[in-house]
Design a protein around this motif. Structure first.
Motif, PDB file in Angstrom:
ATOM      1  N   LYS A 161       0.833  -1.208   0.000  1.00 48.29           N
ATOM      2  CA  LYS A 161       0.000   0.000   0.000  1.00 48.29           C
ATOM      3  C   LYS A 161       0.863   1.250   0.000  1.00 48.29           C
ATOM      4  CE  LYS A 161      -4.041  -1.789   2.398  1.00 48.29           C
ATOM      5  NZ  LYS A 161      -4.918  -1.598   3.562  1.00 48.29           N
ATOM      6  N   LYS A 162       0.298   2.312  -0.573  1.00 47.48           N
ATOM      7  CA  LYS A 162       1.004   3.590  -0.585  1.00 47.48           C
ATOM      8  C   LYS A 162       0.951   4.253   0.784  1.00 47.48           C
ATOM      9  CE  LYS A 162       0.385   4.560  -5.447  1.00 47.48           C
ATOM     10  NZ  LYS A 162      -0.145   5.492  -6.442  1.00 47.48           N
ATOM     11  N   VAL A 163      -0.187   4.142   1.458  1.00 49.52           N
ATOM     12  CA  VAL A 163      -0.357   4.708   2.791  1.00 49.52           C
ATOM     13  C   VAL A 163      -0.602   3.543   3.746  1.00 49.52           C
ATOM     14  CG1 VAL A 163      -1.739   6.227   4.248  1.00 49.52           C
ATOM     15  CG2 VAL A 163      -1.346   6.815   1.850  1.00 49.52           C
ATOM     16  N   VAL A 164       0.250   3.436   4.769  1.00 47.97           N
ATOM     17  CA  VAL A 164       0.208   2.291   5.670  1.00 47.97           C
ATOM     18  C   VAL A 164      -0.234   2.745   7.055  1.00 47.97           C
ATOM     19  CG1 VAL A 164       1.608   0.478   6.733  1.00 47.97           C
ATOM     20  CG2 VAL A 164       2.056   1.164   4.388  1.00 47.97           C
TER      21      VAL A 164
END
Length: 79
Positions: free
Chosen positions: A49-52
């Protein structure tokens, strides 16, 4: 022990890892292996994912270390 385990213990997550290990004592070997694979899958999905969500990643990482320590302990005892 792996480098990640040492780092987590150094950060003060030892109590949380021990709590997870205590919870795994009630699982049999097949359940632990299944839980290990699913936890690894969850960590890998979060890495893509790009944002975790860091809280979720931390929880999964602590769980993964507890599972690996439990597996290593059971293999050492021959169970």
């Amino acid at each position: 022990m792996r480098k990640e385990t040492y780092e987590c213990l150094g950060r003060g997550y030892g109590k949380e890892i021990l709590r997870e290990i205590k919870g795994l004592h009630y699982f049999d070997d097949a359940d632990i292996l299944f839980h290990w694979k699913e936890t690894q899958r969850g960590v890998n999905l979060l890495k893509r994912k790009k944002v975790v969500n860091l809280t979720e990643m931390r929880r999964l990482s602590i769980g993964l270390m507890a599972i690996e320590m439990t597996i290593r302990e059971r293999m050492g005892r021959g169970v």
